[in-house]
Design a protein around this motif. Sequence first.
Motif, short mmCIF file in Angstrom:
data_model
loop_
_atom_site.label_atom_id
_atom_site.label_comp_id
_atom_site.label_asym_id
_atom_site.label_seq_id
_atom_site.Cartn_x
_atom_site.Cartn_y
_atom_site.Cartn_z
N ALA A 145 -35.83 -77.21 29.53
CA ALA A 145 -36.26 -78.40 29.49
C ALA A 145 -34.98 -79.26 29.96
CB ALA A 145 -36.76 -78.64 28.08
N ARG A 146 -34.01 -78.80 29.53
CA ARG A 146 -32.71 -79.38 29.94
C ARG A 146 -31.78 -78.55 30.89
NH1 ARG A 146 -30.02 -80.28 24.20
NH2 ARG A 146 -28.39 -81.23 25.45
N PRO A 147 -32.20 -78.71 32.17
CA PRO A 147 -31.57 -77.66 33.13
C PRO A 147 -29.83 -77.94 33.23
CG PRO A 147 -33.51 -79.02 34.29
CD PRO A 147 -33.13 -79.73 32.85
N GLU A 148 -29.58 -78.94 32.57
CA GLU A 148 -28.03 -78.97 32.92
C GLU A 148 -27.33 -78.19 31.81
OE1 GLU A 148 -29.70 -82.22 29.66
OE2 GLU A 148 -30.33 -81.30 31.67
N LEU A 149 -28.16 -77.49 30.90
CA LEU A 149 -27.66 -76.64 29.92
C LEU A 149 -27.45 -75.23 30.58
CD1 LEU A 149 -29.61 -77.26 26.51
CD2 LEU A 149 -27.16 -77.52 26.90
N LEU A 150 -28.34 -74.91 31.38
CA LEU A 150 -28.17 -73.58 32.33
C LEU A 150 -27.05 -73.73 33.06
CD1 LEU A 150 -29.13 -70.85 32.93
CD2 LEU A 150 -30.78 -71.89 34.36
N GLU A 151 -26.95 -75.06 33.74
CA GLU A 151 -25.87 -75.10 34.78
C GLU A 151 -24.45 -75.12 34.11
OE1 GLU A 151 -24.43 -78.72 37.88
OE2 GLU A 151 -26.39 -78.89 36.84
N ARG A 152 -24.34 -75.60 32.88
CA ARG A 152 -23.02 -75.56 32.32
C ARG A 152 -22.74 -74.15 31.69
NH1 ARG A 152 -21.28 -79.73 27.56
NH2 ARG A 152 -21.75 -81.10 29.43
N ALA A 153 -23.85 -73.28 31.33
CA ALA A 153 -23.47 -71.93 30.93
C ALA A 153 -23.07 -71.02 32.17
CB ALA A 153 -24.95 -71.30 30.57
N LEU A 154 -23.42 -71.48 33.31
CA LEU A 154 -22.99 -70.55 34.35
C LEU A 154 -21.80 -71.12 35.14
CD1 LEU A 154 -26.48 -70.36 36.01
CD2 LEU A 154 -25.43 -68.40 35.13
N ARG A 155 -21.01 -72.28 34.38
CA ARG A 155 -19.81 -72.65 35.05
C ARG A 155 -18.78 -72.11 34.40
NH1 ARG A 155 -18.71 -77.08 38.59
NH2 ARG A 155 -16.86 -78.08 38.13
N HIS A 156 -17.89 -71.34 34.95
CA HIS A 156 -16.66 -70.86 34.52
C HIS A 156 -15.61 -71.77 34.44
CE1 HIS A 156 -12.95 -68.38 34.62
NE2 HIS A 156 -13.70 -67.73 33.59
N ARG A 157 -14.60 -71.86 33.25
CA ARG A 157 -13.52 -72.77 33.07
C ARG A 157 -12.73 -72.90 34.49
NH1 ARG A 157 -9.44 -69.74 29.08
NH2 ARG A 157 -8.84 -68.16 30.24
#
Length: 227
Positions: free
Chosen positions: A10-22
């Motif tokens: 429902a909040r795609p930005e969460l998935l985007e952040r989960a896949l973003r390495h530091r």
Amino acid sequence: MSDRIAHRFARPELLERALRHRSAGTPHNERLEFLGDALVNLIVAEALYERWPQADEGALTRARAELVRESSLATIARTLELGPRLTLGPGEMKTGGHRRDSILADAVEAIVGAIHLDAGFEACRAIVLPWFEPALAALPPPNKVGKDAKTRLQEWLQGRQHPLPVYALLSEEGQEHARTFHVSCTLAQPALVTEGSGSSRRAAEQVAAEAALDCIERMRREAATGR
């Protein structure tokens, strides 16, 4: 991607952040990884508690450690095909970070955290537990779950106040889906170097640790017989 992990965000930005390495800058997935680590441990612990009603705490703890270790989570990441979807900085991209067990395992934990925030714990557990089913099914019976070679070697050394072993990656080869890792295990006391190979760095380290234990046992027998 959502289809692969069986959850539509429902909040795609969460998935985007989960896949973003530091390495790719902020915002990145480390906070989600922190949350996901706790959730994975809880989900797996609960599954083991329910499936092994007669197992003691030690067997449950060792089984959980086996299921949530880095290489196990990296295997799940590869099943979910996370590697190509990770957002990495230029340095990590150049060095093949999307194939590295540590980065893949962290991404799995971050996604678990993201699912929990997006849909709640019950939905998270229902989605995540099937990821662990193959490994759960492959576990030996509770009374046969033992300490792995690296743990046994570490405990042997600590019991004698010797320095801990140092593991080093010597090489890796093969296609991404069938790589072979070669590592060394170096002991300061007794002075000893062994090597091992496996389908993951962790597996190769286990082989090298087992070889070190074999050498230690052989030296003990030779000393006992005066050879």
